[in-house]
Design a protein around this motif. Structure first.
Motif, PDB file in Angstrom:
ATOM      1  N   VAL A 231       0.825  -1.209   0.000  1.00 28.15           N
ATOM      2  CA  VAL A 231       0.000   0.000   0.000  1.00 28.15           C
ATOM      3  C   VAL A 231       0.863   1.265   0.000  1.00 28.15           C
ATOM      4  N   VAL A 232       1.806   1.321   0.915  1.00 28.87           N
ATOM      5  CA  VAL A 232       2.621   2.537   1.032  1.00 28.87           C
ATOM      6  C   VAL A 232       3.396   2.778  -0.267  1.00 28.87           C
ATOM      7  N   ASN A 233       3.983   1.733  -0.795  1.00 28.27           N
ATOM      8  CA  ASN A 233       4.740   1.893  -2.046  1.00 28.27           C
ATOM      9  C   ASN A 233       3.834   2.352  -3.189  1.00 28.27           C
ATOM     10  N   ILE A 234       2.648   1.769  -3.268  1.00 22.32           N
ATOM     11  CA  ILE A 234       1.737   2.128  -4.365  1.00 22.32           C
ATOM     12  C   ILE A 234       1.256   3.574  -4.203  1.00 22.32           C
ATOM     13  N   LEU A 235       0.888   3.944  -2.972  1.00 20.07           N
ATOM     14  CA  LEU A 235       0.396   5.314  -2.755  1.00 20.07           C
ATOM     15  C   LEU A 235       1.454   6.345  -3.122  1.00 20.07           C
ATOM     16  N   LEU A 236       2.709   5.985  -2.908  1.00 22.30           N
ATOM     17  CA  LEU A 236       3.780   6.946  -3.197  1.00 22.30           C
ATOM     18  C   LEU A 236       4.326   6.801  -4.620  1.00 22.30           C
ATOM     19  N   GLY A 237       3.690   5.949  -5.401  1.00 18.91           N
ATOM     20  CA  GLY A 237       4.116   5.802  -6.799  1.00 18.91           C
ATOM     21  C   GLY A 237       5.474   5.121  -6.942  1.00 18.91           C
ATOM     22  N   ARG A 238       5.766   4.208  -6.009  1.00 15.86           N
ATOM     23  CA  ARG A 238       7.105   3.627  -6.007  1.00 15.86           C
ATOM     24  C   ARG A 238       7.131   2.165  -6.442  1.00 15.86           C
ATOM     25  N   TYR A 239       5.981   1.650  -6.893  1.00 18.60           N
ATOM     26  CA  TYR A 239       6.010   0.293  -7.433  1.00 18.60           C
ATOM     27  C   TYR A 239       6.253   0.380  -8.931  1.00 18.60           C
TER      28      TYR A 239
END
Ligand SMILES: Nc1nc2c(c(=O)[nH]1)N[C@H]1C(S)=C(S)[C@@H](COP(=O)(O)OP(=O)(O)OC[C@H]3O[C@@H](n4cnc5c(=O)[nH]c(N)nc54)[C@H](O)[C@@H]3O)O[C@H]1N2
Ligand SMILES: Nc1nc2c(c(=O)[nH]1)N[C@H]1C(S)=C(S)[C@@H](COP(=O)(O)OP(=O)(O)OC[C@H]3O[C@@H](n4cnc5c(=O)[nH]c(N)nc54)[C@H](O)[C@@H]3O)O[C@H]1N2
Ligand code: SF4
Ligand SMILES: [Mo]
Length: 740
Positions: free
Chosen positions: A319-327
Motif C-alpha cells: 500500500v505505502v509503495n503504491i500510494l507513493l508511486g514507487r512500485y
C-alpha cells in the motif's frame, strides 16, 4: 587429469553467488572454492557459508545410500529398488486403509535451491495423491505470496527493491547483512546498502533489535515485535492526511483508494505510538521523508511476515509503495523478468483457493494448496486429530522438528507415525523418526540452474551451474529420486513418465510461440533431467532464441559458455501487462486482506502493555536454518545459541551474561545461556532457531559437540496464526524468563 576450475553458483541462500571451484575430478577432491570475480552479478562476492558446498560434499556424516530402520531400531542399507518398493508399498497400503489424506507431505527450504527438486516435485505431489501438504513457506514468506496473489494475481510476482538505484530504503523486519538478502537476491548486499548513503540517500531499519543491518543504517527505529501493521497503517494515514498520494501510472488500474483512506483514519501516528513504541513525530517524519525522496522503497521481510498480522503488514508494504508511486518504477520496488518466462503476460488466474481440504484437528483450510505449518504438530497428534490424524508422511529437504512451531510436539507425533519417508542428506532431529531415508546427491554432484532467484533478483540475470563430480556409485540426484518414487507409486516406468512430462511442457511452451512440438523436442539435448526443461523454457522465454526465430537470443549452450551469470540488465517496468488479475486491475482493498483489520484494531491494547516480554528470532552468519551446524568450518567458535536480554530486563529478572535462564511460553520451556545486550529493545528477548542438536539417534557428530544449542521452536505457539494466510507466528511470542 589435473584439477580444473568449475563454475557454478552457491546454492545455500538466495544471493546465489557465482563461484569457481577448483577440483580434481578423478581424485574427487575440492582444492579451492572462491567467488568468481568475472561473474557480472556477484562480482566475486561470497560469504563464509560458501565453504558449505565443499563441507557437505565431504561430510562423513552425510548419507549416500538409502537406509531403512530395522525392527530393533537400527539402520540398514538397502538398494534403491528395495527402498522405492518399500516406500510405495507402505504408502499405498496405508492410503488404502485410511484414505489418501492419511499421508502428509512436508517440503523444506533447500528444495528451492535445486532445480531438480523444483521441476520434479510435481511428480511427487501428484503421485502421493494427498491434499495434506505442508511446507516451510507458512513459517516464512507466505503472507507476501498471499498479498501478491490477491493484488497481482500470482504469488511469485514479488516486489523487489531496486537497491542499486534507490535513494531511500526503509527496511522492516529484515536483516540483509546476515541473511544476505531475502526476496531480494543481491550478492554483496552490504556494499549495496552502504552505497545508498554514499550517494546521498538514506537507509532506515525498523527492528526490535539493533541488528547487524541496523548498525550500518543511517537510522534505526526499535519497534515492538508484531506491531509493524500499526506503524505502516500510520504511515498510510499520514500519506493521505498530508496529501502525499502520488499514484502515477497506477491510477489507471488501481481500485480502492477511497476505501483505503477511510480504513486508515483509525490508525493515526498518535493512536498507534503506544503499540509500536515509535513516537508519533517519528512516524510523521518517516512518511514525509519517504514522499520527499524520488526513489524510495519500503521493504518488509521475516519480521513483517511471521507475526500476528503478517498479511496486513505485508499488504501495507504494498500500500505505502503504491500510494507513493514507487512500485514498478526505477529506484522503487520492481518486478523481475525471469528468463524462463514465468512472468510474461497471461490470462487471469482464478482467485486464491481456500480449502476445500480442511485439517482434522482445527478445520483449518488449505490456502492455495498449503496447510498452515502451525497445524503440523496437531495433525500428527491422536489426541487432537483423532482417527483422521496423519499416519504416514513424506518429508523432503525439511527439518520440521527444529523449524516448525511446537517442535517437541512434532517430535513426539513423528514417533507415532505408521510410516515415514525422508528425502534428506542427514540423519537429524526429524529424519531419525523415519522408517526410510532416501538421500540425494549433494550440490557439487549435479548441474543446477538458479531458478527461483530469477523472481527475486535485483537485476535480471540467468546462471547455470556446472556439475563438478559424478555422483558416487549408488547415489541418485534429487530429480531421479522424485521421478523414480513417483513412477513406482504409479506403477509406471520412470523414463516414460519423464518423456510424457517433456512432451506436455514442450506442447505448452512451443504452442505459445506457434512452434512445432516435434521440431522443438528434436532440438533439445536428449539427456533426461531438469536441464532439458530449463533449456526449453529458456529458449521459449522472453530472451530466448525461440528455436531459431530469434537467433541472437539465449539458449543453454550460450549460458554454459558464459561460465557465470549472464546479466540481462536492470529491472524494468512491467505493469499492468503482467498482472494476472481479472481485467489486469489491482484491488487494493480486497476483503481477503482487509477482513483482518477488525482483529488488528481489537489487538491494539495487547501491544500497548509494556510489561510482558516478547521473543523474536535471530539468524546467524555461519548457519542456514538448522542444517549447516555439522560442518567444522561453520560450527567453530563460541556457542551461538544464546538468549539476548536487554540490561533492564536482565536486572528485573536477576540475570547476568553467562547465567542460565529458563524461558517459558504457553506451549513449552527451555533453558539457555543469557547474553545481556543493549542491542535489544527493552521488553524483547531474542533466540536463534535451528539449534537443539542433542537428540538420541542422530548422526551429526560435529553439531552435537560444537553447537548443540536449544530448539527455539519448542516455545513457538502453534495455536495463533496470521489469520488470512495461515502463517505461523515466530516473532513476538509472549514469554516469561527467570534464572534457572
Ligand atoms: N523460530 C523460527 N523458526 C523458523 C524461522 C524463524 O525465523 N524462526 N524461519 C523459518 C524459515 S524462513 C524457514 S525457510 C524454515 C526452514 O525450515 P526447513 O526447510 O524445514 O528446515 P531447514 O533447517 O532448512 O532444513 C533443511 C533440511 O534439508 C536437508 N537438506 C539440505 N540440503 C539438502 C539436499 O540437497 N537434498 C536433500 N534432500 N535434503 C537436503 C537438511 O539436512 C535438513 O534436514 O524454518 C522456519 N523456522
Ligand atoms: N546466514 C543465514 N542466512 C540466511 C538464513 C540463515 O539461517 N542464515 N536463512 C535464510 C532464510 S530461509 C530466510 S527466509 C531469510 C530471511 O531473511 P531476513 O528476513 O532478512 O532475515 P532475519 O535475520 O530473519 O531478519 C528478520 C529481522 O526481523 C527482526 N524482527 C523480528 N520481529 C520483528 C517485528 O515484529 N518487526 C520488525 N520490524 N522486525 C522484526 C529481527 O530482529 C531480524 O533482524 O534469510 C536467509 N538467509
Ligand atoms: S551469500 Fe549466500 S549464496 Fe553467497 S556465498 Fe554466502 S551462502 Fe552462498
Ligand atoms: Mo526461509
Amino acid at each position: 587429469m589435473a584439477a580444473r576450475w568449475f563454475h557454478r553458483s552457491c546454492s545455500i541462500c538466495e544471493a546465489s553467488c557465482g563461484l569457481r571451484v577448483l577440483a580434481d575430478r578423478e581424485e574427487r577432491r575440492v582444492l579451492r572454492i572462491e567467488g568468481n570475480p568475472d561473474d557480472p552479478i556477484s562480482q566475486g562476492h561470497i560469504c563464509p557459508k560458501a565453504t558449505a558446498m565443499q563441507g557437505v560434499f565431504e561430510d562423513p556424516d552425510r548419507l549416500k545410500k538409502p537406509i531403512r530402520k530395522t525392527a530393533s531400531g537400527d539402520w540398514e542399507e538397502v538398494s534403491w529398488d528395495e527402498a522405492f518398493d518399500y516406500a510405495a508399498t507402505r504408502i499405498e497400503a496405508l492410503q488404502e486403509q485410511y484414505g489418501n489424506d492419511t499421508l502428509g507431505v512436508y517440503i523444506g527450504n533447500p528444495s528451492g535451491f535445486d532445480v531438480g527438486c523444483l521441476l520434479y516435485n510435481r511428480f511427487i505431489l501428484e503421485s502421493l495423491r494427498t491434499p495434506r501438504m505442508f511446507s516451510a513457506a507458512t513459517m516464512d514468506h507466505f503472507p507476501k505470496l498471499f498479498t501478491s496473489r490477491v493484488l497481482f494475481g500470482k504469488g511469485s510476482i514479488l516486489p523487489i527493491p531496486d537497491l542499486d538505484r534507490c535513494d531511500y530504503f526503509l527496511c522492516l523486519g529484515g536483516n540483509p547483512i546476515v541473511s544476505q538478502g531475502s526476496i531480494m537476491s543481491a550478492p554483496g548486499v552490504r556494499k549495496k546498502l552502504e552505497a545508498i548513503s554514499e550517494r546521498g540517500g538514506r537507509f532506515v531499519v525498523v527492528d526490535p533489535r539493533r541488528s547487524e543491518s541496523a548498525k550500518v543504517a543511517d537510522e534505526h527505529l526499535f519497534i515492538r515485535p508484531g506491531s509493524d501493521a500499526y506503524f505502516l497503517f500510520a504511515l498510510t494515514n499520514v500519506i493521505f492526511e498530508d496529501g502525499l498520494v502520488r499514484l502515477g501510472r497506477f491510477e489507471a488500474f488501481t481500485d480502492g483508494i477511497d476505501k483505503l483512506r477511510e480504513l486508515a483514519t483509525e490508525f493515526t501516528p498518535e493512536s498507534t505510538a503506544a503499540a509500536t513504541g515509535i513516537g508519533a513525530e517519528t512516524t510523521r517524519r518517516i512518511a514525509v521523508e519517504l514522499a520527499a525522496h524520488a526513489n524510495a522503497c519500503v521493504y518488509g521481510r521475516i519480521g513483517t511476515c511471521t507475526v500476528e498480522f503478517g498479511t496486513l503488514a505485508s499488504w501495507l508494504v504494498d500500500v505505502v509503495n503504491i500510494l507513493l508511486g514507487r512500485y514498478d518504477e526505477p529506484g522503487g520496488m520492481m518486478f523481475p523478468r525471469p528468463a524462463t518466462g514465468q512472468h510474461e503476460p497471461g490470462n487471469p488466474m482464478p482467485p486464491i483457493a481456500i480449502g476445500p481440504y480442511k485439517t482434522a484437528a482445527r478445520g483449518l483450510p488449505t490456502i492455495d494448496g498449503h496447510l498452515p505449518s502451525s497445524a503440523f504438530a496437531e495433525e500428527l497428534d491422536v489426541a487432537a486429530a483423532g482417527e483422521r490424524r496423519m499416519r504416514a508422511l513424506v518429508i523432503t529437504c525439511g527439518n520440521p522438528v527444529l523449524s516448525m512451531p511446537a517442535g517437541d510436539r512434532i517430535s513426539r507425533g513423528l514417533e507415532g507415525l505408521e510410516f515415514m519417508v525422508a528425502i534428506d542428506i542427514y540423519l537429524n532431529e526429524t529424519t531419525r523418526h523415519a522408517d526410510l531415508i532416501l538421500p540425494t546427491a549433494p550440490q557439487l554432484e549435479h548441474e543446477n540452474f538458479d531458478f527461483l532467484c530469477q523472481s527475486t533478483a535485483i537485476r535480471n540475470h540467468v546462471r547455470y551451474s556446472e556439475q563438478v563430480f559424478e555422483p558416487e556409485p549408488g547415489e541418485k540426484r534429487s530429480w531421479e529420486v522424485y521421478l523414480e518414487l513417483a513412477a513406482r507409486l504409479n506403477g509406471a516406468d520412470p523414463q516414460t513418465f519423464d518423456e510424457m512430462s517433456l512432451i506436455q511442457n514442450a506442447t505448452r511452451f512451443a504452442g505459445k510461440l506457434g512452434l512445432d512440438v516435434d521440431h522443438v523436442i528434436a532440438q533439445l539435448d536428449p539427456t533426461p533431467g531438469p536441464m532439458r526443461l530449463v533449456e526449453l523454457q529458456l529458449r521459449c522465454g522472453p530472451y530466448g532464441d525461440q528455436f531459431g526465430m530469434n537467433p541472437d537470443g539465449l539458449n543453454l549452450e550460450k549460458l554454459k559458455a558464459a561460465r557465470g551469470a549472464i546479466d540481462l540488465g536492470p529491472l524494468e517496468s512491467r505493469f499492468p501487462d503482467i498482472l494476472r488479475t481479472e481485467g489486469r486491475r489491482i484491488a487494493l482493498t480486497d476483503p481477503m486482506i482487509t477482513c483482518d483489520i477488525p482483529r488488528l484494531l481489537a489487538s491494539r491494547p495487547s501491544y500497548e502493555n509494556p510489561d510482558g516480554l516478547r521473543l523474536i528470532g535471530r539468524r546467524q552468519a555461519r548457519g542456514m536454518n538448522s542444517w549447516l551446524h555439522n560442518l567444522p568450518n561453520l560450527a567453530k567458535g563460541r556457542m551461538r545459541c544464546t538468549l539476548l536480554v536487554h540490561p533492564k530486563d536482565a536486572d528485573r529478572h536477576g540475570l547476568a551474561s553467562g547465567d542460565r535462564a529458563r524461558v517459558r511460553s504457553r506451549v513449552g520451556q527451555l533453558e539457555v545461556d543469557v547474553e545481556v545486550s543493549d542491542e535489544m529493545m527493552p521488553g524483547v528477548v531474542s533466540l536463534p532457531h535451528g539449534f537443539g542438536h542433542g537428540s538420541p539417534g542422530t548422526r551429526l557428530g560435529v553439531a552435537v559437540e560444537k553447537q548443540p544449542g536449544v530448539n527455539a521452536n519448542v516455545l513457538t505457539d502453534d495455536l495463533p496464526l496470521d489469520v488470512p494466510s495461515g502463517t505461523s507466528i515466530a516473532n513476538g511470542i509472549p514469554v516469561e524468563i527467570e534464572a534457572a
